[in-house]
Design an enzyme around this catalytic site. Sequence first.
Site, PDB file in Angstrom:
ATOM      1  N   VAL A 295      30.572  37.844  39.823  1.00  0.00           N
ATOM      2  CA  VAL A 295      30.540  36.907  38.704  1.00  0.00           C
ATOM      3  C   VAL A 295      31.922  36.787  38.064  1.00  0.00           C
ATOM      4  CG1 VAL A 295      28.093  37.241  38.234  1.00  0.00           C
ATOM      5  CG2 VAL A 295      29.766  38.722  37.120  1.00  0.00           C
ATOM      6  N   ASP A 296      32.895  37.505  38.618  1.00  0.00           N
ATOM      7  CA  ASP A 296      34.262  37.383  38.102  1.00  0.00           C
ATOM      8  C   ASP A 296      35.137  36.706  39.158  1.00  0.00           C
ATOM      9  OD1 ASP A 296      34.427  39.327  40.020  1.00  0.00           O
ATOM     10  OD2 ASP A 296      34.986  40.934  38.661  1.00  0.00           O
ATOM     11  N   ASP A 297      36.446  36.752  38.964  1.00  0.00           N
ATOM     12  CA  ASP A 297      37.316  36.036  39.888  1.00  0.00           C
ATOM     13  C   ASP A 297      37.764  36.898  41.055  1.00  0.00           C
ATOM     14  OD1 ASP A 297      37.147  33.664  38.441  1.00  0.00           O
ATOM     15  OD2 ASP A 297      38.552  34.466  36.973  1.00  0.00           O
TER      16      ASP A 297
END
Length: 690
Positions: free
Chosen positions: A559-561
């Site tokens: 859910v992050d980069d």
Amino acid sequence: TNHLRHVESLTTLPSGAGKIFPLNAVILGEALASEEDDLIFSNKDFSNQAHVSSPQKYLEMYKRSIVDPAGFWSDIASQFYWKQRWDEHCVYSENLDVRNGDIKIQWFKGGVTNICYNALDMNIQAGLGDKTAFFWEGNDLGKGATLTFNQLLSKVCQFTLFAHAQLANYLKDIGVKKGDAVIIYLPMLMELPIAMLACARIGAVHSVVFAGFSSESLSQRIVDCKPKAVITCNAVRRGSKVLNLKDIVDSALVESTNNGVSIDVCLTYENQSAMTRETTKWQIDRDVWWQDIVSKYPTTCEVEWVDAEDPLFLLYTSGSTGKPKGVLHTTGGYMIYTATTFKYAFDYKPSDIYWCTADCGWITGHSYVTYGPLLNGSTVVLFEGAPNYPDSGRCWDIVDKYKVTLFYTAPTLFVNRYSRKSLRVLGSVGEPINPSAWRWFYNVVGDSRCPISDTWWQTETGGFMITPLPGAWPQKPGSATFPFFGVLPIIVDEKGNEIEGECSGYLCIKNSWPGAFRTLYGDHERYETTYFKPFPGYYFSGDGCSRDKDGYHWLTGRVDDVINVSGHRIGTAEVESALVSHPQCAEAAVVGVEHEVKGQGIYAFVTLVGGVHYSEELRKSLILSVRKQIGAFAAPDRIHWAPGLPKTRSGKIMRRILRKIASGQLNELGDTSTLAEPSVVDQLIALRDT
Ligand code: WTA
């Protein structure tokens, strides 16, 4: 009591829609599998011989591990060698809540041990001296070697003495000793795990850098951890190519010297199959040939006893900002955790032949090529080459050649050509495995016979966190199933509230486990900010997850980069910063897109500096710039020239929209009215196919 509630709810979870399964079905030995629920039951013969033979047995063990972690893990740890036992009154201590002060995790504090001693000497004392520890398979067909546990120990000892000898001979002032860092930049030669074990034996902290990283990435890591020595080889054959590693190290060392960190010893293994000494560039006062030095030393060496909480290794991994993070693991808890997870998740038996296709440059190669298997006395296959060389049947060739029974890999496509009769358990890691790939792996590779361990874990967790235990639970294609012993996974909403039952959200862990990382090297604050501040009280994994009505866990991706490309973890920010360092690139935004073979592919949007025109040549040189700064494995699959990027009025790039454009979901762009310049979206779409 909270923990108990969690366990209780788990025991009653598998009771869907009026039917009593899968728990009861398995206990009663009835096959109640229904299409709609897609349950795959393991065969009875397998379950009967498994370490954990039923859901009941799992629940019993799991329950104890949660209710009485100290007792559960102490019993396991007691089966290892400790020079001195840990403090019985305080088997572990933890604070995972930033509101209560510094984050701190300790296991077996006060215990004194050595992981190399447990992996080698103890197994030899138990009678495994003549058992094969490594089958090494070279890149080229017909090239191979083996080492027994006895031989491996001798090689490790010779090498450790080299490290001590430095103290006396080469590096009078800065010899490698307990607590010092050593960088290892080696391909999958046996010397790689040998060097890791040798560091562990003398209490030095190894930091393996995957030999696919570029000189710039290598020097960044050298500057961060200031190692006492760098260990490498002159070159390696990968597929039909020869990679000159020594050249890469040479430029990394120049660069790190420019940044204030100079290295006095570069120990170089002469990898004759790839390159001879004569053609290797050499710096006489710094470079040393492994073969000239190491074999002169005796083949025994005392171990350096270390505290359970002394550091074992650093491993740099990507995060959502540009700077790689030095994940630090300590000795005692990591040892117990990797050994135990290996044993149960693969249902390891002494007759097994185990092959993990990961490179030791990644966490999988630390925990499940080197430490976990060797601590169990397992025979391990090490493979130097590429899975598709000389052709795509190579993997199955190796499985058949060594009669591999436990096969652990990242989901990738292969050709069905070989017998694979030997296989017993299949493992998969690194990316969510979709149900159709799962079925292919199960039906084709495993002949519908082998349970699949879809293991969810991370560099940070040290070992498996959510994983099937083969033979215990019925499986669902694509689900990592249930937590490993001692792990309390929870799913939280955006506000950090724990959500129960059937749900989806952010995956966090509620308690500490022995294999957890203890800090980010030199940056405890970043450790707290990245992992413990987003949802106070919990470790935040960065992954999304849903839980179904039966309590099975389904990982849905980062859910992050951060993106996972062929099992390699890459931060989009790192790729972006490599792109914008190109003089003609003004701005870059990188997103992950689904990729048939790699799991995720790298898709880069770039804007150019004024007056520059996009061309094929420029595309190539942008890609080259990523290869140079990070490594070939991070090269974008696609460059999408963008006259402008979609930004909010406050200037934030709206990656959500870019992800949709990249994956061709043009009807699902969502609300674009908040963009500063909505027209850039149409421009981007128009340029998609150019
Ligand atoms: C992903 C690799 C789905 C996840 C061991 C995680 C997975 C990241 C799985 C860690 C799995 C790992 N199913 N996704 N079975 N295993 N991942 O640190 O996004 O290189 O956060 O560790 O890989 O990658 P890392």
